[in-house]
Design an enzyme around this catalytic site. Structure first.
Site, PDB file in Angstrom:
ATOM      1  N   GLU A   1      -5.300  68.082  66.090  1.00 36.55           N
ATOM      2  CA  GLU A   1      -4.507  68.754  65.063  1.00 36.55           C
ATOM      3  C   GLU A   1      -3.170  69.101  65.701  1.00 36.55           C
ATOM      4  OE1 GLU A   1      -3.501  72.404  62.243  1.00 36.55           O
ATOM      5  OE2 GLU A   1      -4.275  72.715  64.238  1.00 36.55           O
TER       6      GLU A   1
ATOM      7  N   ASP B   1      -8.258  72.089  67.435  1.00 31.76           N
ATOM      8  CA  ASP B   1      -7.358  72.929  66.648  1.00 31.76           C
ATOM      9  C   ASP B   1      -6.122  73.313  67.463  1.00 31.76           C
ATOM     10  OD1 ASP B   1      -6.959  74.686  64.217  1.00 31.76           O
ATOM     11  OD2 ASP B   1      -6.936  76.214  65.791  1.00 31.76           O
TER      12      ASP B   1
HETATM   13  C1  NOJ Z   1      -4.945  75.684  62.387  1.00 29.75           C
HETATM   14  C2  NOJ Z   1      -5.883  75.840  61.232  1.00 29.75           C
HETATM   15  O1  NOJ Z   1      -5.847  74.697  60.423  1.00 29.75           O
HETATM   16  C3  NOJ Z   1      -5.483  77.086  60.464  1.00 29.75           C
HETATM   17  O2  NOJ Z   1      -6.321  77.244  59.340  1.00 29.75           O
HETATM   18  C4  NOJ Z   1      -5.551  78.274  61.373  1.00 29.75           C
HETATM   19  O3  NOJ Z   1      -5.112  79.431  60.683  1.00 29.75           O
HETATM   20  C5  NOJ Z   1      -4.682  78.048  62.618  1.00 29.75           C
HETATM   21  N1  NOJ Z   1      -5.026  76.807  63.256  1.00 29.75           N
HETATM   22  C6  NOJ Z   1      -4.815  79.184  63.611  1.00 29.75           C
HETATM   23  O4  NOJ Z   1      -6.121  79.267  64.073  1.00 29.75           O
END
Ligand code: NOJ
Ligand code: CA
Length: 561
Positions: free
Chosen positions: A249, A207
């Site tokens: 991501e 993430d």
């Molecule tokens: C990316 C995630 O996809 C999103 O849902 C989240 O709010 C942010 N990271 C922050 O953690």
């Protein structure tokens, strides 16, 4: 059971990924919140849909102020969803059905409730425990870093009374960024990776990976130091758990995402963020150019790597990776109502974005399943679920899965008010109109169509592995491309306009081949000469196997079969 070590190490290239929240899928114990037991009960549904990889959104102990991306303990599960044993059972049952399990590794930040943060704010300044996070006496450092959650945050720094210092956060102020300049933090994250990998997890979505390290005078994104961290995570995974996958991501331009693959020594996969809004743009502009343009500007990636493609996910349809003009256009086209907007994006699901147009859903799905990469389906989009923009933040696209027209959409037996979220009930998208049970019984339903398309896709490795070449078309409303892999050559066509279109393709490179339409096995006239005429209905698409096409590089044209 397919064990990670027994399968093709490139399994993720052929995967069909399904993204869901544990809480939203199915509630087995009747407390109003979806759980691991519920997921186990619904694995047969996913298997029948053709899913080969289940991506679970964060399910760890958390105050849930960012739906679990605010992790309070990396080595447990939130009690609402079950126990660690329940999670293990899910992994076992998924593996028994040939379904891999992909989970979140929230590497960039924790919840402010995490014991690391609680310890850090009390620890002496400069001590290793304090330095699990990024502290400052002023809120002026790293001024080159943009704010991501523009609707809620004014600064990337928040003052902590207890620490007597500001701490750094790229997202919500309750999500302090960890400090990868502290070796202990990397050791901790490696420990977390090992913990879940030993439980059989097949992949990790990293993430918010561009933001791991900050440096003065930069925008604090995609820094070499960040890549060094990823290489260390990857090296440990390869060494100790070969065959497991890392998915980046990185919501960035393709040329900035390219380094996340490294030399095949960083992430195996990365989402292709910018192609997604351009698919929606092409549709509204009735022009294939935005898709062609971004894919032409996408650099090649190492052999072992793969793009992850999606139409919608659990977040808003992000418009970070488009120009300002494109952003204005997208907002005009898809979010005229201010309630539909969030940060720099649009918080809507697939079906409502295309006015519930079945042909448009099919057209976009055909792109999802035939452009280079691994397709990722967001739960509920396979039945055309709707959203509710009156709910806060992204909650409107995270409502309970609609299993039936019965009470609570068949999601839970709990009394209505105890549900974590009410199912959608409006007349068009509500569970009375849109649900799995009805669509399973209806041979013409979107769900049955989707199952069929997935089955077709899985028969041809070319979709997951093949090269991409655009074919020149006389009509800008027609997107035409060829995918090639080994013996297989597939021509994909999409009409992004609402009207029927005639067009001429230059198929001289495939002279002598016979196009066979792949959904109906109908053979079309043999390709002779440079010009090939076709028509496609409004929002139509077609995939043709080019039988007898010469493999790339071969000089001789094989006779048509
Ligand atoms: C990316 C995630 O996809 C999103 O849902 C989240 O709010 C942010 N990271 C922050 O953690
Ligand atoms: Ca439950």
């Amino acid at each position: 059971m397919v064990r990670a070590v027994d399968r093709d190490p490139l399994w993720y290239k052929d995967a069909i990924i399904y993204e869901t929240h544990v809480k939203a899928f199915f509630d087995a114990n009747g407390d109003g919140i979806g759980d691991f037991g519920g997921l186990v009960e619904k694995l047969d549904y996913l298997e029948q849909l053709g899913i080969t990889c289940l991506w679970l959104l964060p399910f760890f102990p958390s105050p849930l102020r960012d739906d679990g991306y605010d992790v309070a303990d990396y080595r447990g599960v939130h009690p609402s969803y079950g126990t660690l044993e329940d999670f293990q059972r899910l992994v076992e049952e998924a593996h028994r059905r040939g379904i891999a399990v992909l989970i979140e590794l929230v590497v960039n930040h924790t919840s402010d409730q995490h014991s690391w943060f609680q310890r850090a704010r009390r620890a002496p300044p400069g001590s290793p425990l304090r330095d699990y996070y990024v502290w400052s006496d002023t809120d002026q450092r790293f001024a080159g870093a943009r704010i991501i959650f523009t609707d809620t945050e004014r600064s990337n720094w928040t003052w902590d009374e207890m620490a007597g210092a500001y701490y750094w956060h790229r997202f919500f102020s309750h999500q302090p960024d960890v400090n990868f300049d502290n070796r202990l933090v990397l050791e901790e994250m490696l420990g977390v990776l090992r913990f879940w990998a030993s439980l059989g997890v097949d992949g990790f979505r990293l993430d918010a990976v561009p933001y791991l390290v900050e440096r003065e005078g930069t925008n604090c994104e995609n820094l070499p130091e960040t890549h060094a961290v990823i290489r260390q995570l990857r090296a440990a995974l390869d060494r100790e758990f070969p065959g497991r996958m890392l998915l980046a991501e990185a919501n960035q331009w393709p040329w900035d995402v390219r380094p996340y693959f490294g030399d095949g020594d960083e992430c195996h996969m990365a989402f292709h963020f910018p192609v997604m809004p351009r698919i929606f743009m092409s549709l509204r502009l009735e022009d294939a150019e935005p898709i062609v343009d971004i894919l032409r500007r996408t650099p090649p990636i190492p052999e072992t790597c793969q793009w992850g493609l999606f139409l919608r996910n659990h977040d808003e349809l992000t418009l970070e990776m488009v120009t300002e003009e494109e952003r204005d256009y997208m907002v005009l086209a898809y979010a005229r109502d201010a309630g539909q907007r969030l940060n720099l994006g649009i918080r809507r699901r697939l079906a409502p974005l295309v006015d519930n147009g079945r042909r448009r859903i099919e057209l976009l799905s055909s792109l999802l399943f035939s452009l280079p990469g691994t397709p990722i389906l967001y739960y509920g989009d396979e039945i055309g679920m709707g959203d509710d923009v009156l709910r806060p933040d992204r909650d409107g696209v995270r409502t309970p899965m609609q299993w039936s027209g019965g009470p609570n959409a068949g999601f839970s037996s709990a009394p209505g008010p105890s549900l974590y979220s009410q199912p959608i009930t409006d007349p068009v998208y509500g569970h009375a109109a849109v649900n799995v049970a009805a669509q399973l019984r209806d041979p013409s339903s979107l769900l049955r169509w989707m199952r069929n398309l997935i089955r077709l896709r899985k028969q041809f490795q070319v979709f997951g592995r093949g090269t991409l070449e655009f074919v020149s078309s006389s009509n800008p409303k027609i997107l035409a491309y060829v995918r090639r892999w080994g013996e297989d050559t597939v021509l994909c066509l999409a009409n992004v306009s609402r009207q029927m279109q005639p067009f001429e393709l230059d198929l001289s490179a495939f002279e002598g081949a016979t196009p066979v339409e792949m959904l109906g096995y109908t053979a079309f006239p043999r390709i002779a000469g440079a010009r090939y005429f076709l028509t496609l209905g409004g929002y139509g698409f077609a995939w043709f196997e080019l039988r007898g096409a010469r493999p790339p590089g071969a000089g001789i044209v094989a006779p048509a079969r």
